[in-house]
Scaffold this active site. Structure first.
Site, PDB file in Angstrom:
ATOM      1  N   ARG A 112       1.215  -1.214   0.022  1.00 30.85           N
ATOM      2  CA  ARG A 112       0.058  -0.055   0.019  1.00 30.85           C
ATOM      3  C   ARG A 112       0.552   1.090  -0.257  1.00 30.85           C
ATOM      4  O   ARG A 112       0.121   2.574  -0.421  1.00 30.85           O
ATOM      5  CB  ARG A 112      -1.191   0.384   0.924  1.00 30.85           C
TER       6      ARG A 112
ATOM      7  N   GLU B  15       5.557 -11.000  15.317  1.00 31.54           N
ATOM      8  CA  GLU B  15       4.866 -11.086  17.055  1.00 31.54           C
ATOM      9  C   GLU B  15       5.620 -12.353  16.484  1.00 31.54           C
ATOM     10  O   GLU B  15       6.218 -13.077  17.972  1.00 31.54           O
ATOM     11  CB  GLU B  15       3.279 -11.076  16.947  1.00 31.54           C
TER      12      GLU B  15
HETATM   13  P1  AMP Z   1       4.028  -2.412  11.729  1.00 30.97           P
HETATM   14  O1  AMP Z   1       5.747  -3.266  11.285  1.00 30.97           O
HETATM   15  O2  AMP Z   1       4.165  -3.576  13.708  1.00 30.97           O
HETATM   16  O3  AMP Z   1       4.377  -0.743  12.591  1.00 30.97           O
HETATM   17  O4  AMP Z   1       3.220  -3.157  10.760  1.00 30.97           O
HETATM   18  C1  AMP Z   1       2.982  -2.266   9.428  1.00 30.97           C
HETATM   19  C2  AMP Z   1       2.807  -2.800   8.956  1.00 30.97           C
HETATM   20  O5  AMP Z   1       1.511  -3.953   8.763  1.00 30.97           O
HETATM   21  C3  AMP Z   1       2.248  -2.045   7.887  1.00 30.97           C
HETATM   22  O6  AMP Z   1       2.444  -2.099   6.265  1.00 30.97           O
HETATM   23  C4  AMP Z   1       0.798  -2.220   7.576  1.00 30.97           C
HETATM   24  O7  AMP Z   1      -0.124  -1.931   6.538  1.00 30.97           O
HETATM   25  C5  AMP Z   1       0.761  -3.523   8.298  1.00 30.97           C
HETATM   26  N1  AMP Z   1      -0.621  -3.799   9.391  1.00 30.97           N
HETATM   27  C6  AMP Z   1      -0.510  -4.275  10.487  1.00 30.97           C
HETATM   28  N2  AMP Z   1      -1.249  -3.473  11.403  1.00 30.97           N
HETATM   29  C7  AMP Z   1      -2.414  -3.543  10.572  1.00 30.97           C
HETATM   30  C8  AMP Z   1      -3.520  -3.491  10.846  1.00 30.97           C
HETATM   31  N3  AMP Z   1      -4.091  -3.338  11.771  1.00 30.97           N
HETATM   32  N4  AMP Z   1      -4.386  -2.630   9.685  1.00 30.97           N
HETATM   33  C9  AMP Z   1      -3.753  -3.218   8.763  1.00 30.97           C
HETATM   34  N5  AMP Z   1      -2.630  -3.181   8.706  1.00 30.97           N
HETATM   35  C10 AMP Z   1      -1.754  -3.323   9.385  1.00 30.97           C
END
Ligand code: AMP
Length: 176
Positions: free
Chosen positions: A59, A96
């Site tokens: 995205r 995770e």
């Molecule tokens: P993070 O590395 O935990 O900050 O996760 C960010 C990435 O995971 C981004 O590319 C988001 O598009 C996706 N992502 C994580 N959590 C969500 C969520 N609750 N809804 C949509 N996309 C998420």
């Protein structure tokens, strides 16, 4: 920004129980919402010199491409491991459960170039932090990171700020 928030579709228990997936496809589909989001993502950087926008798969490509066009600079794709056709630099990050990796073309950034990182959402910040590391290892300077959505309860944006990256998010949702 309340208008943008209403355009995001929230899908409970996707992709697994307890997670609320914040789906931006509904926002992207809306002409005014898409335009407003791109203007707001680019706005803090309009008066700065930006050499390229780096967008995180997938995205971040849609948003980053439009932001780059608006700022009059080029676009760099940061992709999941194994997708880029030329020589790459990779960076692992913790999920995770287990680890994942993203990659950038080794010649995408020239020494000292000013790079803006774009993605749709920041949660724990692991992905954006890995992207910032890739930009720096490529010789670039991370001038900022911008997201449509922040999930503040997960603390990623604060952590990224603490590592020295100027962060912007347009809207926030409580919870995971
Ligand atoms: P993070 O590395 O935990 O900050 O996760 C960010 C990435 O995971 C981004 O590319 C988001 O598009 C996706 N992502 C994580 N959590 C969500 C969520 N609750 N809804 C949509 N996309 C998420």
């Amino acid at each position: 920004m309340e208008h943008l928030k209403q355009l995001v579709r929230s899908i409970p228990d996707y992709p697994k129980p307890g997670i609320i997936f914040r789906d931006v496809t509904t926002l992207l589909r809306d002409a005014d919402g898409f335009e407003q989001a791109i203007i707001a993502l680019a706005e803090p950087f309009q008066s700065e010199k930006v050499d390229a926008v780096a967008g995180i798969e997938a995205r971040g490509f849609i948003l980053g491409g439009a932001v780059a066009d608006r700022l009059g600079c080029g676009f760099i794709p940061i992709r999941k491991k194994g997708k880029l056709p030329w020589k790459t630099i990779g960076q692992e990050y913790t999920l995770e459960y287990g680890v994942d990796a993203i990659e950038i073309h080794e010649d995408a950034i020239r020494q000292g170039e000013r790079i803006l990182i774009i993605d749709d959402l920041i949660a724990t910040g692991g992905t954006a932090d890995a992207a910032a590391k890739l930009v720096r290892r490529s010789g670039g300077e991370v001038i900022g990171a911008a997201f449509i959505i922040d999930l503040p309860d997960l603390g990623g944006l604060k952590k990224l700020e603490a590592s020295g990256v100027k962060c912007h998010a347009l809207i926030a949702f409580e919870g995971h």
